[in-house]
Design an enzyme around this catalytic site. Structure first.
Site, mmCIF file in Angstrom:
data_model
loop_
_atom_site.group_PDB
_atom_site.id
_atom_site.type_symbol
_atom_site.label_atom_id
_atom_site.label_comp_id
_atom_site.label_asym_id
_atom_site.label_seq_id
_atom_site.Cartn_x
_atom_site.Cartn_y
_atom_site.Cartn_z
ATOM 1 N N ASP A 280 25.780 -60.063 -50.048
ATOM 2 C CA ASP A 280 25.584 -61.293 -49.285
ATOM 3 C C ASP A 280 26.918 -61.664 -48.658
ATOM 4 O O ASP A 280 27.916 -60.954 -48.828
ATOM 5 C CB ASP A 280 25.053 -62.429 -50.163
ATOM 6 C CG ASP A 280 24.146 -63.387 -49.374
ATOM 7 O OD1 ASP A 280 24.593 -63.866 -48.308
ATOM 8 O OD2 ASP A 280 23.019 -63.642 -49.814
ATOM 9 N N PHE A 303 24.780 -58.309 -42.786
ATOM 10 C CA PHE A 303 23.758 -57.305 -42.469
ATOM 11 C C PHE A 303 23.640 -56.969 -40.985
ATOM 12 O O PHE A 303 22.815 -56.142 -40.595
ATOM 13 C CB PHE A 303 22.387 -57.637 -43.068
ATOM 14 C CG PHE A 303 21.844 -59.019 -42.823
ATOM 15 C CD1 PHE A 303 21.962 -59.651 -41.606
ATOM 16 C CD2 PHE A 303 21.159 -59.678 -43.845
ATOM 17 C CE1 PHE A 303 21.423 -60.901 -41.386
ATOM 18 C CE2 PHE A 303 20.618 -60.937 -43.644
ATOM 19 C CZ PHE A 303 20.749 -61.552 -42.407
ATOM 20 N N HIS A 322 12.458 -63.244 -41.546
ATOM 21 C CA HIS A 322 11.681 -64.234 -40.798
ATOM 22 C C HIS A 322 12.575 -65.261 -40.119
ATOM 23 O O HIS A 322 12.119 -65.997 -39.241
ATOM 24 C CB HIS A 322 10.676 -64.945 -41.716
ATOM 25 C CG HIS A 322 11.313 -65.808 -42.759
ATOM 26 N ND1 HIS A 322 11.621 -65.347 -44.013
ATOM 27 C CD2 HIS A 322 11.711 -67.109 -42.732
ATOM 28 C CE1 HIS A 322 12.178 -66.313 -44.717
ATOM 29 N NE2 HIS A 322 12.258 -67.398 -43.962
#
Length: 413
Positions: A280, A303, A322
């Site tokens: 993360d 990412f 999403h």
């Protein structure tokens, strides 16, 4: 009610009440027959409750009739505005828990607010909750109002009202301005339009407003409270057939936050040799220092950049995609695909899979929120499309009937 003359409104009400009672009976039966804590049991109970809520909403609309149902836009917005004002005023904390009533004059003195104003707001917030009126000028908590004392519920409500509501109210203006095209930008969407962020995304805008960011972060913890982990549906013990070694990476959790998912995966794979990695942003990874099992590696990673862990058995990205428009999703997936080893690596995506027809309440409002950010909830066909653009294909979808959440397993083409 004002139904057309040829429609028997009371027959509609009777039929609606019958459907509501049947849904209530199914909900009760499911609760008593499915007490296990497995994901299947939890999903069955949640689906039955969702059906009951939907039937209740349908019945309410039938009982109101077409004209009154349309006019409830005034009622709903006024109710939300009252609750939001009382939250900021401090009334939720000033009322004692334990169903003890207080008078408005006492509350007004304590909070240093106008009593008439307070009385009007409480009156409108006690018709059907969250507060309860117990006598002339007397109010008390209910379980529904006490929920707002929890930081995560308070944060969720504040963020919904202060950030998403303005975007929803300006949605039609933004869409009309943009020729009724689907929003697909993180910096030019209904949210940025409503809040006049001057080219900044929602997250960049929130980073400059600590209180709003705090509300957002608190609200997002509600999502983590769900008992429905779709990763539970994957046969993790089957990885033993690969005879993994201690140095092999069994699972990489990309954008894994506090590490709850990777910890869960490690427990499912208990006894299997291999490495488990949480990825993360740097500040997120630092925040979990000392709270994860030492065997779980922590790695700062964005990412949108090249994936440094190559050839892992499993890559997981959970409830992240999403939040992004198609181009960004394809970029993220391409970075993962480039690190995957043909015939060995798989990608697991835990997300809502919107049904091709008769979508439920959750996927409906969730998709509208994503629309305001230039992102979207996707159907299986849309997931297959974005995966295909990244050189991947769907191998299997793990899903429980009646539940919109799923786990998509994808491999390199």
């Amino acid at each position: 009610m004002t139904y057309p003359e040829e429609i028997d409104e009371y027959s509609l009400i009777q039929n609606g009440l019958k459907s509501l009672n049947e849904a209530a009976q199914r909900c009760q039966q499911t609760k008593h027959s499915s007490q296990d804590s497995s994901i299947e049991g939890c999903s069955a109970r949640q689906s039955a409750r969702d059906e009951l809520v939907l039937e209740a909403l349908k019945f309410l609309q039938i009982a109101q009739g077409p004209i009154d149902a349309a006019a409830t836009c005034y009622e709903r917005t006024a109710h939300l505005a009252s609750v939001r004002a009382l939250l900021e005023m401090g009334v939720f904390e000033a009322l004692p828990t334990g169903r003890v009533s207080r008078r408005t004059e006492e509350l007004a003195r304590e909070l240093n607010v106008d009593e008439s104003l307070l009385a009007r707001l409480l009156r409108n917030s006690s018709l059907y909750g969250p507060f309860e009126e117990t006598g002339p000028g007397q109010y008390r908590h209910t379980p529904f109002s006490e929920a707002y004392l929890r930081p995560e519920i308070r944060g969720m409500f504040r963020f919904a009202m202060d950030d998403h509501m303005p975007a929803h109210l300006k949605l039609h203006e933004f869409l009309q301005r943009n020729g009724w095209q689907e929003p697909s930008s993180t910096t030019d969407n209904p949210y940025t339009y409503a809040h006049k962020t001057n080219g900044k995304s929602m997250f960049d805008n929130l980073s400059e407003k600590p209180e709003r960011m705090k509300a957002f972060n608190n609200g997002m913890t509600v999502q983590a409270m769900t008992p429905l982990w779709m990763i539970d549906l994957f046969p993790w013990r089957s990885l033993a057939q690969l005879k993994p070694t201690a140095g092999q990476v069994l699972a990489v959790d990309i954008g894994g936050g506090k590490g709850k998912a990777i910890s869960r995966i490690r427990s499912f794979c208990n006894g299997l040799p291999g490495r488990y990695i949480l990825q993360d942003q740097e500040h997120v990874v630092k925040s979990v220092e000392g709270s994860l099992d030492p065997s779980i590696e922590r790695m700062a990673y964005n990412f949108f950049t090249e994936q440094p862990i190559r050839g892992a058995v499993t890559y997981l990205i959970r409830r992240c995609l999403h939040n992004w428009p198609q181009d960004s999703v394809v970029c993220i997936l391409q970075n993962i695909a480039a690190a995957m080893e043909p015939g060995k690596s798989r990608l697991l995506i835990e997300e809502i899979v919107v049904p091709a027809e008769k979508a439920g309440v959750e996927e409906g409002w969730m998709d509208m929120i994503m629309m305001s950010l230039g992102a979207k909830q996707r159907t299986l066909k849309e997931w297959e499309m974005v995966l295909g653009l990244a050189g991947l294909e769907v191998k299997k979808v793990y899903q429980i009937p009646g539940n919109c959440h799923g786990l998509i397993e994808a491999w390199l083409k």
